[in-house]
Design a protein around this motif. Structure first.
Motif, PDB file in Angstrom:
ATOM      1  N   ILE A   1       1.028  -1.291  -0.064  1.00 27.56           N
ATOM      2  CA  ILE A   1       0.060  -0.052  -0.192  1.00 27.56           C
ATOM      3  C   ILE A   1       0.828   1.149  -0.156  1.00 27.56           C
ATOM      4  N   GLU A   2       0.967   2.007  -1.058  1.00 29.22           N
ATOM      5  CA  GLU A   2       1.769   3.319  -1.217  1.00 29.22           C
ATOM      6  C   GLU A   2       0.928   4.419  -1.043  1.00 29.22           C
ATOM      7  N   GLY A   3       1.241   5.266   0.087  1.00 31.13           N
ATOM      8  CA  GLY A   3       0.543   6.315   0.154  1.00 31.13           C
ATOM      9  C   GLY A   3       1.491   7.723  -0.740  1.00 31.13           C
ATOM     10  N   HIS A   4       0.659   8.657  -1.288  1.00 31.11           N
ATOM     11  CA  HIS A   4       1.402   9.597  -2.270  1.00 31.11           C
ATOM     12  C   HIS A   4       0.535  10.886  -1.894  1.00 31.11           C
ATOM     13  N   THR A   5       1.112  12.081  -1.798  1.00 30.32           N
ATOM     14  CA  THR A   5       0.754  13.255  -1.248  1.00 30.32           C
ATOM     15  C   THR A   5       1.131  14.311  -2.539  1.00 30.32           C
ATOM     16  N   ASP A   6       0.497  15.578  -2.392  1.00 29.15           N
ATOM     17  CA  ASP A   6       0.969  16.537  -3.332  1.00 29.15           C
ATOM     18  C   ASP A   6       1.875  17.210  -2.731  1.00 29.15           C
ATOM     19  N   SER A   7       2.541  18.483  -3.067  1.00 27.75           N
ATOM     20  CA  SER A   7       3.722  18.966  -2.735  1.00 27.75           C
ATOM     21  C   SER A   7       3.459  20.117  -1.653  1.00 27.75           C
ATOM     22  N   ARG A   8       2.415  20.534  -1.321  1.00 27.28           N
ATOM     23  CA  ARG A   8       1.982  21.256  -0.221  1.00 27.28           C
ATOM     24  C   ARG A   8       2.479  20.872   0.975  1.00 27.28           C
ATOM     25  N   THR A   9       3.033  21.695   1.735  1.00 27.71           N
ATOM     26  CA  THR A   9       3.693  21.499   3.284  1.00 27.71           C
ATOM     27  C   THR A   9       2.603  20.949   3.918  1.00 27.71           C
ATOM     28  N   TYR A  10       2.826  19.944   4.754  1.00 30.35           N
ATOM     29  CA  TYR A  10       1.714  19.524   5.585  1.00 30.35           C
ATOM     30  C   TYR A  10       2.260  19.024   7.035  1.00 30.35           C
ATOM     31  N   SER A  11       1.754  19.602   8.177  1.00 32.44           N
ATOM     32  CA  SER A  11       2.259  19.307   9.434  1.00 32.44           C
ATOM     33  C   SER A  11       1.060  19.600  10.419  1.00 32.44           C
ATOM     34  N   LYS A  12       0.787  18.581  10.989  1.00 33.14           N
ATOM     35  CA  LYS A  12      -0.564  18.466  11.916  1.00 33.14           C
ATOM     36  C   LYS A  12      -0.401  17.478  12.918  1.00 33.14           C
ATOM     37  N   GLY A  13      -0.504  17.823  14.236  1.00 36.22           N
ATOM     38  CA  GLY A  13      -0.243  16.816  15.437  1.00 36.22           C
ATOM     39  C   GLY A  13       1.057  16.359  15.629  1.00 36.22           C
ATOM     40  N   VAL A  14       1.171  14.927  15.556  1.00 36.09           N
ATOM     41  CA  VAL A  14       2.266  14.198  15.429  1.00 36.09           C
ATOM     42  C   VAL A  14       3.091  14.066  14.138  1.00 36.09           C
ATOM     43  N   LEU A  15       2.133  14.470  13.137  1.00 40.23           N
ATOM     44  CA  LEU A  15       2.443  14.342  11.643  1.00 40.23           C
ATOM     45  C   LEU A  15       3.407  15.741  11.455  1.00 40.23           C
TER      46      LEU A  15
ATOM     47  N   SER B   1       5.601  13.337  -1.660  1.00 42.46           N
ATOM     48  CA  SER B   1       5.221  14.028  -3.017  1.00 42.46           C
ATOM     49  C   SER B   1       6.117  13.961  -4.107  1.00 42.46           C
ATOM     50  N   TYR B   2       7.078  12.770  -3.905  1.00 43.57           N
ATOM     51  CA  TYR B   2       8.234  12.690  -4.967  1.00 43.57           C
ATOM     52  C   TYR B   2       8.006  11.747  -6.064  1.00 43.57           C
ATOM     53  N   VAL B   3       6.675  11.252  -5.948  1.00 47.99           N
ATOM     54  CA  VAL B   3       6.381  10.466  -7.375  1.00 47.99           C
ATOM     55  C   VAL B   3       5.042  11.023  -7.969  1.00 47.99           C
ATOM     56  N   PRO B   4       5.120  12.300  -8.239  1.00 53.44           N
ATOM     57  CA  PRO B   4       3.886  12.765  -8.754  1.00 53.44           C
ATOM     58  C   PRO B   4       3.523  12.409 -10.211  1.00 53.44           C
TER      59      PRO B   4
ATOM     60  N   GLU C   1       2.512  17.866 -12.569  1.00 54.23           N
ATOM     61  CA  GLU C   1       3.153  19.265 -11.844  1.00 54.23           C
ATOM     62  C   GLU C   1       2.103  19.736 -10.798  1.00 54.23           C
ATOM     63  N   ASN C   2       2.563  20.266  -9.456  1.00 56.20           N
ATOM     64  CA  ASN C   2       1.739  20.512  -8.533  1.00 56.20           C
ATOM     65  C   ASN C   2       1.449  22.135  -8.625  1.00 56.20           C
ATOM     66  N   ASP C   3       0.929  22.343  -9.828  1.00 62.39           N
ATOM     67  CA  ASP C   3       0.799  23.963 -10.128  1.00 62.39           C
ATOM     68  C   ASP C   3      -0.702  24.099 -10.195  1.00 62.39           C
ATOM     69  N   THR C   4      -1.668  23.428 -10.065  1.00 59.51           N
ATOM     70  CA  THR C   4      -2.983  23.613 -10.277  1.00 59.51           C
ATOM     71  C   THR C   4      -3.635  22.786  -9.154  1.00 59.51           C
TER      72      THR C   4
ATOM     73  N   LYS D   1      -4.734  14.840  -8.596  1.00 63.12           N
ATOM     74  CA  LYS D   1      -4.367  13.649  -9.063  1.00 63.12           C
ATOM     75  C   LYS D   1      -3.077  13.063  -8.372  1.00 63.12           C
ATOM     76  N   ASN D   2      -2.225  14.152  -7.771  1.00 67.31           N
ATOM     77  CA  ASN D   2      -1.127  13.274  -7.074  1.00 67.31           C
ATOM     78  C   ASN D   2      -1.473  12.843  -5.738  1.00 67.31           C
ATOM     79  N   ARG D   3      -2.700  13.416  -5.108  1.00 68.16           N
ATOM     80  CA  ARG D   3      -2.891  12.848  -3.931  1.00 68.16           C
ATOM     81  C   ARG D   3      -3.753  11.499  -4.119  1.00 68.16           C
ATOM     82  N   ARG D   4      -2.868  10.344  -3.895  1.00 67.95           N
ATOM     83  CA  ARG D   4      -3.470   9.197  -4.088  1.00 67.95           C
ATOM     84  C   ARG D   4      -2.982   8.135  -3.304  1.00 67.95           C
TER      85      ARG D   4
END
Length: 285
Positions: free
Chosen positions: A191-205, A240-243, A246-249, A255-258
């Motif tokens: 199971i591979e988690g993918h995110t976009d390039s926007r910085t994320y930080s919340k709680g313990v993450l 976010s390193y396997v998009p 482009e994370n421009d829109t 699409k990249n969050r999958r």
């Protein structure tokens, strides 16, 4: 010759004192003839000596030529022997090369058979997954990438924005995935988690690495609850390193969050055979 001349001269003196003038003249004429004969003989002797020297020189030259010819003949004999040896070795090497080519052709044929079997298994997996998932949704894809079968699910079907808690709707989709994995006990599912390039930080993450891995483990827990053997499951986060784009829109970031469910059938016998044959081919080169 010299003795003869001396005798002639002595004889002249003796005769001069003992013979008449007429006899003396005859003797003198005879001595002259003798001298002419002596001169002629001397010239002939010198010519013979010169001819002898020339003949000896020719003999020496011919001896050298004969020695050269004998050496050349021996060289030809040696060369012929070497060529015969080289021809025999060449024939042996050619035979070995042909035998090696036959062996390589056989190994290549075996590799092709193994790859064909692998492709057949991959096709069967894709067909099985598509039939099992049974959802005609552009946000769910069953595909093959570099020989690996995977299910790609858009985040909007699995999680709410910025969350790693699996939605109720996602559980319906994951139940079908779980059914496929359960029917294939020799399979593994990463199971591979993918995110976009926007910085994320919340709680313990701390960042997107944490978020991608946390979403992977959340889905794994759901699959385990649905009865999947946990030894078949692998957690992985790619941040976010396997998009895919482009994370421009906003659309591209969606699409990249999958999440990808990568199906890894245990067809070790095929891979092991391929690896072994490739090692053998490399060792023989």
């Amino acid at each position: 010759m010299k003795k003869l001349m001396l005798l002639s001269v002595a004889g002249m003196f003796i005769l001069t004192s003992c013979v008449s003038k007429k006899e003396y003249m005859a003797l003198e004429e005879k001595q002259k003839e003798t001298q002419d004969l002596l001169n002629t003989a001397t010239v002939k002797l010198n010519s013979c000596l010169s001819d002898k020297a020339a003949a000896l020189a020719r003999v020496d030259a011919m001896k050298e030529q004969l020695a050269d010819l004998r050496k050349a003949n021996q060289d030809l004999i040696d060369t012929k022997g070497n060529l015969t040896t080289l021809t025999q070795k060449g024939a042996e090497n050619l035979e070995k090369s042909l035998e090696s080519l036959k062996e390589k052709d056989l190994k290549i044929s075996r590799l092709q058979d193994a790859l064909t079997k692998k492709d057949s298994v991959t096709l069967a997996i894709v067909t099985s997954l598509k039939k099992a998932v049974g959802i005609n949704d552009p946000d769910i894809e069953v595909n093959v990438e570099k020989g690996v079968v995977f299910i790609s699910i858009a985040d909007k079907l699995l999680f709410k924005s910025g969350s790693y808690n699996v939605t109720t709707k996602a559980k319906d989709v994951l139940a079908k995935v779980a059914k496929v994995i359960q029917s294939k006990p020799d399979f593994e599912a990463m199971i591979e988690g993918h995110t976009d390039s926007r910085t994320y930080s919340k709680g313990v993450l701390v960042d997107n690495w944490d978020l991608s891995v946390k979403r992977s483990t959340s889905i794994i827990r759901v699959l385990q609850e649905l009865g999947v053997n946990p030894s078949q499951l692998i957690a992985a986060g790619r941040s976010s390193y396997v998009p895919l784009a482009e994370n421009d829109t906003a659309e591209n970031r969606a699409k990249n969050r999958r999440t990808r469910v990568v199906v890894l059938p245990k067809i070790d016998q095929f891979y092991e055979m391929i690896e072994e044959e490739m090692k053998n081919l490399s060792a023989e080169e």
